[in-house]
Design a protein around this motif. Structure first.
Motif, mmCIF file in Angstrom:
data_model
loop_
_atom_site.group_PDB
_atom_site.id
_atom_site.type_symbol
_atom_site.label_atom_id
_atom_site.label_comp_id
_atom_site.label_asym_id
_atom_site.label_seq_id
_atom_site.Cartn_x
_atom_site.Cartn_y
_atom_site.Cartn_z
ATOM 1 N N UNK A 19 3.391 12.279 -10.427
ATOM 2 C CA UNK A 19 3.763 13.271 -11.436
ATOM 3 C C UNK A 19 3.158 12.969 -12.785
ATOM 4 N N UNK A 20 3.105 11.690 -13.135
ATOM 5 C CA UNK A 20 2.500 11.287 -14.414
ATOM 6 C C UNK A 20 1.004 11.556 -14.409
ATOM 7 N N UNK A 21 0.360 11.335 -13.273
ATOM 8 C CA UNK A 21 -1.089 11.626 -13.169
ATOM 9 C C UNK A 21 -1.335 13.115 -13.379
ATOM 10 N N UNK A 48 1.497 6.496 0.035
ATOM 11 C CA UNK A 48 2.257 5.312 0.430
ATOM 12 C C UNK A 48 1.658 4.610 1.633
ATOM 13 N N UNK A 49 0.391 4.891 1.886
ATOM 14 C CA UNK A 49 -0.319 4.189 2.960
ATOM 15 C C UNK A 49 -0.704 2.782 2.494
ATOM 16 N N UNK A 50 -0.863 2.637 1.174
ATOM 17 C CA UNK A 50 -1.234 1.353 0.575
ATOM 18 C C UNK A 50 -0.206 0.997 -0.491
ATOM 19 N N UNK A 51 0.257 -0.222 -0.447
ATOM 20 C CA UNK A 51 1.274 -0.685 -1.401
ATOM 21 C C UNK A 51 0.630 -0.998 -2.752
ATOM 22 N N UNK A 52 1.299 -0.596 -3.818
ATOM 23 C CA UNK A 52 0.811 -0.827 -5.181
ATOM 24 C C UNK A 52 1.362 -2.160 -5.663
ATOM 25 N N UNK A 53 0.483 -3.059 -6.094
ATOM 26 C CA UNK A 53 0.992 -4.324 -6.632
ATOM 27 C C UNK A 53 1.260 -4.166 -8.135
ATOM 28 N N UNK A 54 1.854 -5.182 -8.728
ATOM 29 C CA UNK A 54 2.305 -5.083 -10.111
ATOM 30 C C UNK A 54 1.153 -4.840 -11.085
ATOM 31 N N UNK A 55 0.042 -5.532 -10.915
ATOM 32 C CA UNK A 55 -1.105 -5.362 -11.810
ATOM 33 C C UNK A 55 -1.660 -3.946 -11.692
ATOM 34 N N UNK A 56 -1.718 -3.417 -10.482
ATOM 35 C CA UNK A 56 -2.166 -2.037 -10.293
ATOM 36 C C UNK A 56 -1.186 -1.066 -10.943
ATOM 37 N N UNK A 57 0.104 -1.359 -10.848
ATOM 38 C CA UNK A 57 1.110 -0.520 -11.507
ATOM 39 C C UNK A 57 0.868 -0.482 -13.011
ATOM 40 N N UNK A 58 0.576 -1.626 -13.590
ATOM 41 C CA UNK A 58 0.262 -1.672 -15.020
ATOM 42 C C UNK A 58 -0.964 -0.818 -15.347
ATOM 43 N N UNK A 59 -1.979 -0.892 -14.496
ATOM 44 C CA UNK A 59 -3.193 -0.087 -14.712
ATOM 45 C C UNK A 59 -2.887 1.406 -14.647
ATOM 46 N N UNK A 60 -2.112 1.808 -13.649
ATOM 47 C CA UNK A 60 -1.731 3.224 -13.546
ATOM 48 C C UNK A 60 -0.946 3.652 -14.784
ATOM 49 N N UNK A 61 0.017 2.844 -15.194
ATOM 50 C CA UNK A 61 0.829 3.182 -16.363
ATOM 51 C C UNK A 61 -0.029 3.332 -17.615
ATOM 52 N N UNK A 66 2.229 5.828 -19.644
ATOM 53 C CA UNK A 66 3.584 5.759 -19.110
ATOM 54 C C UNK A 66 4.090 4.330 -19.293
ATOM 55 N N UNK A 67 5.284 4.176 -19.823
ATOM 56 C CA UNK A 67 5.828 2.827 -20.042
ATOM 57 C C UNK A 67 6.523 2.326 -18.775
ATOM 58 N N UNK A 68 6.575 1.015 -18.654
ATOM 59 C CA UNK A 68 7.317 0.423 -17.551
ATOM 60 C C UNK A 68 8.801 0.745 -17.649
ATOM 61 N N UNK A 71 9.400 3.951 -15.950
ATOM 62 C CA UNK A 71 9.385 3.760 -14.491
ATOM 63 C C UNK A 71 10.723 3.184 -14.032
ATOM 64 N N UNK A 72 11.188 2.140 -14.712
ATOM 65 C CA UNK A 72 12.446 1.499 -14.332
ATOM 66 C C UNK A 72 13.611 2.477 -14.442
ATOM 67 N N UNK A 73 13.619 3.276 -15.478
ATOM 68 C CA UNK A 73 14.672 4.286 -15.650
ATOM 69 C C UNK A 73 14.648 5.278 -14.489
ATOM 70 N N UNK A 74 13.459 5.660 -14.064
ATOM 71 C CA UNK A 74 13.316 6.618 -12.965
ATOM 72 C C UNK A 74 13.845 6.040 -11.654
ATOM 73 N N UNK A 75 13.748 4.741 -11.497
ATOM 74 C CA UNK A 75 14.162 4.105 -10.242
ATOM 75 C C UNK A 75 15.658 3.819 -10.174
#
Length: 76
Positions: A19-21, A48-61, A66-68, A71-75
């Motif tokens: 959604x952010x993209x 969801x075929x490939x798991x996103x690691x933390x560093x990749x999550x930071x890159x997407x954000x 988008x702030x972490x 993301x945490x609030x959304x979860x």
């Protein structure tokens, strides 16, 4: 306990990123180019075929402005 890639929280994480993209008016190809990855990388992450690691999550954000915290609030 289900594997985290199939959990509801992980699905919400991926949905939030997708959604952010879209809100940032970026295509998967745009994101892939910015990350210097193939477009299939973004597609596999979003499906969801490939798991996103933390560093990749930071890159997407970073790309989606988008702030972490958001993301945490959304979860929760």
């Amino acid at each position: 306990m289900p594997k985290s890639v199939h959990s509801r929280k992980y699905k919400r994480l991926v949905d939030c990123l997708k959604g952010a993209r879209i809100a940032a008016d970026l295509t998967q190809a745009d994101v892939a180019k910015a990350l210097k990855r193939p477009q299939s990388f973004v597609s596999k992450c979003e499906s969801r075929e490939r798991r996103i690691d933390f560093i990749e999550l930071l890159d997407f954000c970073r790309l989606y402005n988008l702030s972490l915290d958001a993301i945490l609030h959304e979860l929760e």
